[in-house]
Design a protein around this motif. Sequence first.
Motif, mmCIF file in Angstrom:
data_model
loop_
_atom_site.group_PDB
_atom_site.id
_atom_site.type_symbol
_atom_site.label_atom_id
_atom_site.label_comp_id
_atom_site.label_asym_id
_atom_site.label_seq_id
_atom_site.Cartn_x
_atom_site.Cartn_y
_atom_site.Cartn_z
ATOM 1 N N ASP A 6 -3.922 -26.220 1.094
ATOM 2 C CA ASP A 6 -3.921 -26.419 2.918
ATOM 3 C C ASP A 6 -2.731 -26.383 3.440
ATOM 4 O O ASP A 6 -2.336 -28.045 2.448
ATOM 5 C CB ASP A 6 -5.089 -27.252 2.861
ATOM 6 C CG ASP A 6 -5.379 -27.142 4.591
ATOM 7 O OD1 ASP A 6 -3.918 -26.552 5.502
ATOM 8 O OD2 ASP A 6 -6.138 -27.520 4.459
ATOM 9 N N ALA A 51 0.762 -20.782 -4.542
ATOM 10 C CA ALA A 51 0.623 -20.002 -3.156
ATOM 11 C C ALA A 51 0.292 -18.990 -3.176
ATOM 12 O O ALA A 51 -0.449 -17.836 -2.331
ATOM 13 C CB ALA A 51 1.693 -20.772 -2.244
ATOM 14 N N THR A 67 -2.676 -17.450 -3.945
ATOM 15 C CA THR A 67 -3.729 -18.093 -3.191
ATOM 16 C C THR A 67 -4.034 -17.856 -1.799
ATOM 17 O O THR A 67 -4.463 -16.626 -1.895
ATOM 18 C CB THR A 67 -3.341 -19.682 -3.867
ATOM 19 O OG1 THR A 67 -2.894 -20.640 -3.074
ATOM 20 C CG2 THR A 67 -4.804 -19.803 -5.051
ATOM 21 N N ARG A 68 -3.063 -18.588 -1.051
ATOM 22 C CA ARG A 68 -3.217 -19.163 0.081
ATOM 23 C C ARG A 68 -2.318 -17.307 1.065
ATOM 24 O O ARG A 68 -2.883 -16.817 1.867
ATOM 25 C CB ARG A 68 -2.190 -19.807 0.952
ATOM 26 C CG ARG A 68 -2.237 -20.068 1.960
ATOM 27 C CD ARG A 68 -1.620 -21.194 2.658
ATOM 28 N NE ARG A 68 -0.472 -21.381 2.451
ATOM 29 C CZ ARG A 68 0.784 -22.418 1.952
ATOM 30 N NH1 ARG A 68 0.226 -23.197 1.624
ATOM 31 N NH2 ARG A 68 1.912 -22.319 1.412
ATOM 32 N N ARG A 74 -3.923 -13.602 3.155
ATOM 33 C CA ARG A 74 -3.349 -13.656 4.133
ATOM 34 C C ARG A 74 -3.092 -11.749 3.587
ATOM 35 O O ARG A 74 -3.213 -11.099 4.565
ATOM 36 C CB ARG A 74 -1.836 -14.195 4.372
ATOM 37 C CG ARG A 74 -1.278 -15.109 4.992
ATOM 38 C CD ARG A 74 -1.939 -14.579 6.229
ATOM 39 N NE ARG A 74 -1.107 -14.449 7.254
ATOM 40 C CZ ARG A 74 0.098 -14.673 7.554
ATOM 41 N NH1 ARG A 74 0.371 -15.951 7.735
ATOM 42 N NH2 ARG A 74 0.753 -14.178 8.811
ATOM 43 N N CYS A 100 -7.805 -14.668 5.034
ATOM 44 C CA CYS A 100 -7.757 -16.518 4.723
ATOM 45 C C CYS A 100 -8.341 -16.860 5.925
ATOM 46 O O CYS A 100 -9.061 -18.559 5.357
ATOM 47 C CB CYS A 100 -5.689 -16.311 5.031
ATOM 48 S SG CYS A 100 -5.984 -16.059 7.196
ATOM 49 N N GLY A 138 -8.602 -18.809 -0.635
ATOM 50 C CA GLY A 138 -6.892 -18.688 -0.871
ATOM 51 C C GLY A 138 -6.867 -20.095 -0.226
ATOM 52 O O GLY A 138 -5.942 -21.129 -0.846
ATOM 53 N N VAL A 139 -7.730 -21.449 0.255
ATOM 54 C CA VAL A 139 -7.559 -22.680 0.271
ATOM 55 C C VAL A 139 -8.493 -23.292 0.441
ATOM 56 O O VAL A 139 -9.790 -22.470 0.268
ATOM 57 C CB VAL A 139 -7.101 -23.449 1.444
ATOM 58 C CG1 VAL A 139 -7.409 -24.508 2.399
ATOM 59 C CG2 VAL A 139 -5.671 -21.979 1.493
#
Length: 409
Positions: free
Chosen positions: A18, A349, A352-353, A357, A362, A366-367
């Motif tokens: 995050d 990242a 995941t995040r 995206r 998102c 992803g977080v």
Amino acid sequence: MTERCDLLITNVHAATMDPSIPGAYGAVEDAAVAVTGKKIVWIGPRRELPECTADLVIDGEGQWLTPGLIDCHTHMVYGGHRASEFARRLGGESYEEVARSGGGILSTVRATRAASAADLYRSAEPRLRALIAEGVTTVEVKSGYGLDLETELKQLRVARRLAQHHPVNILTTCLAAHALPPEYDGRADEYIDLVCEEILPAVAKEQLADAVDMFCENIAFSVEQCQKVILAAQKLDLPVKVHAEQLASTGATRMAARAGALSVEHIEYITDADVAAMAESGTAAVLLPGAFYTLKETRVPPIDKLRAAGVPMAISTDLNPGSCPIASLRLMMNMGCNLFGLTPAEALAGVTRSAARALGICCSRGVLRPGLRADMALWPMETPDQLAYEVGALKPAEMFFGGRHVTAG
Ligand code: NIG
Ligand code: FE
């Protein structure tokens, strides 16, 4: 948070990813996570956990919890294999030469057309399982080895069916504009019309695609042709992604960014103007170091410039029979660091995040954050840096898919 939840995981360190939590991994040490239904309802330091009971309590034994990994660019449903081309390329022929002599994508098109849906399912399943076994909970799957309506639909249906039988979210992308099918030789514009007027509308009608992709390259389709595909996708309310500038600078990235594409993928040959256009439009970069490695490319995407411009950088396998027959997202994290110069935190990242995206998801994945899906992996490691560093032995101890405790693999 209510005082009753379905699942409570305590005694873990959380790499939340995050960005609003300071530190590279948005880490919360000695954390607890509460889940109700499919979603995270609370996450934070264990000492701040409100009084609550849970149907299932898991002691994380001091291990690290991450979001479930996301492989945001694969072509994993295909017929046959291309081991003989691998040998030809090792003998000195280039990917482009092999493609221009009727091999490459077109050889997989022949095999995919000839395969039954059951064959395609059977051959894709071990690839999917290999990804799940290393912590993946979301995979994007593209069509693009059919290049006719029937086979494109067949590939996409197989991808949807794989999701019904495995603990994984599958997002499907129609990549009918991947290569020119042999029956349209010399008639690329007519094929693009077929894609825009028949294939995409039929795929949208059956709700078989979450996005539309295209291969914008000298050996595939021109910027003008891809622009038509983008317009057709937008008419059907489907977001777009573009395979851009893998082999040469073409202007595809700027065109995609102007059209508000979710992502551009490969992008070894992008320019400063392209990076600026991506930053302005919020278009994510999807880095595919496994294809770079397999094709023995030498031109690295401009990571420093993407980083400086704040462009989200996703990493993916590109899992396909030609340019990356490697079903390991963890190896891609390692290659992203060793070949492209990402940091281990950027690599995590990237799967995941930033991968969320690139897929336009998102808001749900992803977080690790309250309100998002409880897709998570628990890793027996001392620091999240190990995820990009160690390949092969480090596997998730536990996985959670939509709040459900599932076995990895
Ligand atoms: O992403 N670039 C186009 N498509 C795939 C390769 C497909 C193939 O060689 O079969 C890629 O690299
Ligand atoms: Fe690809």
